[in-house]
Design a protein around this motif. Structure first.
Motif, PDB file in Angstrom:
ATOM      1  N   ALA A  28       0.737  -1.477  -0.128  1.00  0.00           N
ATOM      2  CA  ALA A  28      -0.196  -0.103   0.212  1.00  0.00           C
ATOM      3  C   ALA A  28       1.065   1.147   0.739  1.00  0.00           C
ATOM      4  CB  ALA A  28      -0.990  -0.215   1.271  1.00  0.00           C
ATOM      5  N   ARG A  29       2.474   0.979   1.010  1.00  0.00           N
ATOM      6  CA  ARG A  29       3.012   2.410   1.059  1.00  0.00           C
ATOM      7  C   ARG A  29       3.699   2.599  -0.242  1.00  0.00           C
ATOM      8  NH1 ARG A  29       7.130   3.242   0.324  1.00  0.00           N
ATOM      9  NH2 ARG A  29       8.181   1.710   0.689  1.00  0.00           N
ATOM     10  N   GLN A  30       3.841   1.588  -1.088  1.00  0.00           N
ATOM     11  CA  GLN A  30       4.466   1.847  -3.012  1.00  0.00           C
ATOM     12  C   GLN A  30       3.647   1.467  -3.222  1.00  0.00           C
ATOM     13  OE1 GLN A  30       8.001   1.787  -2.948  1.00  0.00           O
ATOM     14  NE2 GLN A  30       7.558   2.333  -5.093  1.00  0.00           N
ATOM     15  N   TYR A  31       2.319   1.838  -3.333  1.00  0.00           N
ATOM     16  CA  TYR A  31       1.412   2.589  -4.392  1.00  0.00           C
ATOM     17  C   TYR A  31       1.321   3.533  -4.264  1.00  0.00           C
ATOM     18  CZ  TYR A  31      -3.562   2.543  -5.825  1.00  0.00           C
ATOM     19  OH  TYR A  31      -4.345   3.426  -6.768  1.00  0.00           O
ATOM     20  N   CYS A  32       0.813   4.118  -3.116  1.00  0.00           N
ATOM     21  CA  CYS A  32       0.223   5.643  -2.988  1.00  0.00           C
ATOM     22  C   CYS A  32       1.646   6.239  -3.390  1.00  0.00           C
ATOM     23  CB  CYS A  32       0.319   6.208  -1.433  1.00  0.00           C
ATOM     24  SG  CYS A  32      -1.003   5.315  -0.767  1.00  0.00           S
ATOM     25  N   THR A  33       3.371   5.578  -3.180  1.00  0.00           N
ATOM     26  CA  THR A  33       3.795   7.132  -3.475  1.00  0.00           C
ATOM     27  C   THR A  33       3.887   6.848  -5.201  1.00  0.00           C
ATOM     28  OG1 THR A  33       5.564   5.676  -1.800  1.00  0.00           O
ATOM     29  CG2 THR A  33       6.484   6.747  -3.551  1.00  0.00           C
ATOM     30  N   LEU A  34       3.608   5.626  -6.218  1.00  0.00           N
ATOM     31  CA  LEU A  34       3.727   5.604  -6.918  1.00  0.00           C
ATOM     32  C   LEU A  34       2.474   6.218  -7.668  1.00  0.00           C
ATOM     33  CD1 LEU A  34       4.817   2.036  -8.341  1.00  0.00           C
ATOM     34  CD2 LEU A  34       6.553   3.773  -8.603  1.00  0.00           C
ATOM     35  N   LEU A  35       1.517   6.493  -6.967  1.00  0.00           N
ATOM     36  CA  LEU A  35       0.091   7.716  -7.354  1.00  0.00           C
ATOM     37  C   LEU A  35       1.069   8.568  -7.650  1.00  0.00           C
ATOM     38  CD1 LEU A  35      -2.934   6.138  -5.497  1.00  0.00           C
ATOM     39  CD2 LEU A  35      -2.634   6.551  -7.601  1.00  0.00           C
ATOM     40  N   TYR A  36       2.208   9.219  -6.482  1.00  0.00           N
ATOM     41  CA  TYR A  36       2.757  10.566  -7.230  1.00  0.00           C
ATOM     42  C   TYR A  36       3.338  10.257  -7.546  1.00  0.00           C
ATOM     43  CZ  TYR A  36       4.864  14.884  -5.198  1.00  0.00           C
ATOM     44  OH  TYR A  36       4.871  16.264  -4.818  1.00  0.00           O
ATOM     45  N   TYR A  37       4.580   9.724  -8.217  1.00  0.00           N
ATOM     46  CA  TYR A  37       5.152  10.108  -9.462  1.00  0.00           C
ATOM     47  C   TYR A  37       4.511   9.402 -10.994  1.00  0.00           C
ATOM     48  CZ  TYR A  37       9.174   8.943  -5.035  1.00  0.00           C
ATOM     49  OH  TYR A  37       9.974   9.027  -4.506  1.00  0.00           O
ATOM     50  N   CYS A  38       3.542   8.943 -10.615  1.00  0.00           N
ATOM     51  CA  CYS A  38       2.441   8.707 -12.180  1.00  0.00           C
ATOM     52  C   CYS A  38       2.381  10.341 -12.479  1.00  0.00           C
ATOM     53  CB  CYS A  38       2.115   7.201 -11.388  1.00  0.00           C
ATOM     54  SG  CYS A  38       2.991   5.752 -11.799  1.00  0.00           S
ATOM     55  N   GLY A  39       1.854  10.999 -11.331  1.00  0.00           N
ATOM     56  CA  GLY A  39       1.196  11.767 -11.708  1.00  0.00           C
ATOM     57  C   GLY A  39      -0.073  12.048 -11.695  1.00  0.00           C
ATOM     58  N   VAL A  40      -0.671  10.973 -11.032  1.00  0.00           N
ATOM     59  CA  VAL A  40      -1.835  10.522 -11.042  1.00  0.00           C
ATOM     60  C   VAL A  40      -3.029  12.494 -10.047  1.00  0.00           C
ATOM     61  CG1 VAL A  40      -3.651   9.379  -9.557  1.00  0.00           C
ATOM     62  CG2 VAL A  40      -1.689   8.452 -10.676  1.00  0.00           C
ATOM     63  N   GLU A  41      -3.593  12.434 -10.925  1.00  0.00           N
ATOM     64  CA  GLU A  41      -4.490  14.090 -10.102  1.00  0.00           C
ATOM     65  C   GLU A  41      -4.449  13.753  -8.295  1.00  0.00           C
ATOM     66  OE1 GLU A  41      -9.270  15.461  -9.245  1.00  0.00           O
ATOM     67  OE2 GLU A  41      -8.521  14.662 -10.811  1.00  0.00           O
ATOM     68  N   LEU A  42      -3.900  14.748  -7.335  1.00  0.00           N
ATOM     69  CA  LEU A  42      -3.737  14.903  -6.137  1.00  0.00           C
ATOM     70  C   LEU A  42      -4.649  14.450  -5.544  1.00  0.00           C
ATOM     71  CD1 LEU A  42      -0.992  18.017  -6.486  1.00  0.00           C
ATOM     72  CD2 LEU A  42      -0.706  15.721  -6.417  1.00  0.00           C
ATOM     73  N   SER A  43      -5.876  14.288  -5.956  1.00  0.00           N
ATOM     74  CA  SER A  43      -7.081  14.312  -5.216  1.00  0.00           C
ATOM     75  C   SER A  43      -6.871  13.075  -5.012  1.00  0.00           C
ATOM     76  CB  SER A  43      -8.555  15.075  -5.705  1.00  0.00           C
ATOM     77  OG  SER A  43      -8.367  15.010  -6.731  1.00  0.00           O
ATOM     78  N   ILE A  44      -6.724  12.340  -5.789  1.00  0.00           N
ATOM     79  CA  ILE A  44      -6.926  11.028  -5.763  1.00  0.00           C
ATOM     80  C   ILE A  44      -5.649   9.919  -4.929  1.00  0.00           C
ATOM     81  CG2 ILE A  44      -6.251   8.504  -7.214  1.00  0.00           C
ATOM     82  CD1 ILE A  44      -7.731   9.981  -9.249  1.00  0.00           C
ATOM     83  N   VAL A  45      -4.654  11.098  -5.157  1.00  0.00           N
ATOM     84  CA  VAL A  45      -2.950  11.293  -4.054  1.00  0.00           C
ATOM     85  C   VAL A  45      -3.987  10.839  -2.880  1.00  0.00           C
ATOM     86  CG1 VAL A  45      -1.039  11.022  -3.855  1.00  0.00           C
ATOM     87  CG2 VAL A  45      -1.460  10.894  -6.544  1.00  0.00           C
ATOM     88  N   GLU A  46      -3.951  12.010  -2.836  1.00  0.00           N
ATOM     89  CA  GLU A  46      -5.063  12.069  -0.987  1.00  0.00           C
ATOM     90  C   GLU A  46      -5.702  11.399  -0.409  1.00  0.00           C
ATOM     91  OE1 GLU A  46      -5.974  14.169   2.462  1.00  0.00           O
ATOM     92  OE2 GLU A  46      -6.930  13.483   0.328  1.00  0.00           O
ATOM     93  N   LYS A  47      -6.481  11.318  -1.092  1.00  0.00           N
ATOM     94  CA  LYS A  47      -7.268   9.815  -0.586  1.00  0.00           C
ATOM     95  C   LYS A  47      -6.602   8.787  -0.682  1.00  0.00           C
ATOM     96  CE  LYS A  47     -11.909   8.362  -1.707  1.00  0.00           C
ATOM     97  NZ  LYS A  47     -11.990   7.307  -0.277  1.00  0.00           N
ATOM     98  N   ALA A  48      -6.008   8.035  -0.967  1.00  0.00           N
ATOM     99  CA  ALA A  48      -5.656   7.296  -0.880  1.00  0.00           C
ATOM    100  C   ALA A  48      -4.095   6.603  -0.443  1.00  0.00           C
ATOM    101  CB  ALA A  48      -4.353   6.581  -2.018  1.00  0.00           C
ATOM    102  N   CYS A  49      -3.991   8.002   0.000  1.00  0.00           N
ATOM    103  CA  CYS A  49      -2.818   7.662   1.102  1.00  0.00           C
ATOM    104  C   CYS A  49      -3.674   7.982   2.442  1.00  0.00           C
ATOM    105  CB  CYS A  49      -1.906   8.883   1.275  1.00  0.00           C
ATOM    106  SG  CYS A  49      -1.023   9.106   0.035  1.00  0.00           S
TER     107      CYS A  49
END
Length: 130
Positions: A83-104
């Protein structure tokens, strides 16, 4: 085999060899139906190896799968590492920040429920940046 692949990629910079060992470990997981090992193998394959050959976004779905699988198997530590790695890669992939924030936030709550504060602390900067 996955760990050896991770070693090949990170220490010896043998990306092709690492990718071969990573895929061998995936094949063995499937062949022997070793569901309890999915999170361990996927963590190495999709955080240390796969990004050298494929896009980081190709690792997102396998990491989510590994999280869910390890939670079902009761391997909370490796579930949360995925899960931690998933959140990290979401951020690095340029996914919309609201999605990154919700996942984190969502994964962070699970991390805190299971008293894995260190994983939560490593995820927190990505949540704060989003």
């Amino acid at each position: 085999f996955a760990s050896y692949g991770g070693l090949l990629s990170c220490v010896f910079h043998d990306i092709k060899g690492a990718f071969r060992f990573g895929h061998l470990s995936l094949h063995l997981l499937e062949k022997f139906e070793a569901k309890e090992c999915v999170g361990r193998v996927y963590l190495v394959m999709y955080s240390l190896i796969n990004g050298w050959i494929e896009s980081h976004s190709a690792s997102l779905e396998p990491l989510q799968f590994a999280y869910a699988n390890q939670m079902r198997c009761g391997d909370i530590q490796y579930a949360l590492m995925n899960a931690r790695q998933y959140c990290t890669l979401l951020y690095y992939c340029g996914v919309e920040l609201s999605i990154v924030e919700k996942a984190c936030k969502d994964y962070g709550q699970v991390m805190m429920e299971h008293k894995h504060e260190l994983f939560y602390k490593y995820t927190l900067p990505y949540r704060q940046a989003s």
